[in-house]
Design an enzyme around this catalytic site. Sequence first.
Site, PDB file in Angstrom:
ATOM      1  CB  SER A  15      -0.907  -0.058   1.135  1.00 51.12           C
ATOM      2  OG  SER A  15      -0.240  -0.050   2.514  1.00 51.12           O
ATOM      3  CG  ASP A 192      -0.646   3.759   9.448  1.00 52.98           C
ATOM      4  OD1 ASP A 192       0.194   4.378   9.343  1.00 52.98           O
ATOM      5  OD2 ASP A 192      -1.444   3.065   8.937  1.00 52.98           O
ATOM      6  CG  HIS A 195      -0.366   3.511   5.352  1.00 58.79           C
ATOM      7  ND1 HIS A 195      -0.886   2.422   6.369  1.00 58.79           N
ATOM      8  CD2 HIS A 195      -0.426   2.649   4.268  1.00 58.79           C
ATOM      9  CE1 HIS A 195      -1.011   1.519   5.584  1.00 58.79           C
ATOM     10  NE2 HIS A 195      -0.717   1.532   4.528  1.00 58.79           N
TER      11      HIS A 195
END
Length: 216
Positions: A15, A192, A195
């Site tokens: 991601s 977090d 990210h």
Amino acid sequence: MKLKQDDILVFAGDSITDQGRAPSGEGSSHTSNWGHGYVNLVGGYLGAEYPDLRIRVINQGINGNQSRDLLARWNQDILSKKPSWVVILIGINDVWRKFDSPYLYETHVTPEEYKENLVAMVEKTLPFTKNIVFMPPYMIETNHADAMLQEMQSFRGICKAVAAQYGLPCLDLQAGFDRLLACTHPMHYGWDRIHPTIAGHTMIANTLLRYLDAMK
């Protein structure tokens, strides 16, 4: 400048690389085709500063990927693009699943498997290009006693060892984030701890661009 005329630069990862990219991972003038992260910043910079080289940038990150998932799609998603360069940022989810899904043992990647997966990626790619760049996993955290950070450092060491085994570059993103965290709270760079914000993505992009001798 290490990139050459008509080079194809493929980004492989999870991601952090994906960042909402288009299914194709590339396109014309739409920024979302490359996603909204470091790949978009790299692609935009190369297009603005080196338009004559016509460098093709392809984002092949997929949310949630672990190294085993990336390896499973390597032939189709990476090698099929006939890359001149492959940039690999993988391993964060290999570690993360041990902490956010501690009882789902089937999702856990051991250090031994992580190393085997990275070696397999390199071995599959070397017949096509030796321009493979590793960016090992990182964590945006200042508490060095944090268990997840310590595990991430272990996997980072494995990635660096595999890169050294094949004489490949390994760009130290953890050192880059640590430099930023000396001045600013971690949440400014990743809410977090994984990210990145746009500032964190810029650091990643600049780290790669400096390695490529592309920064003007």
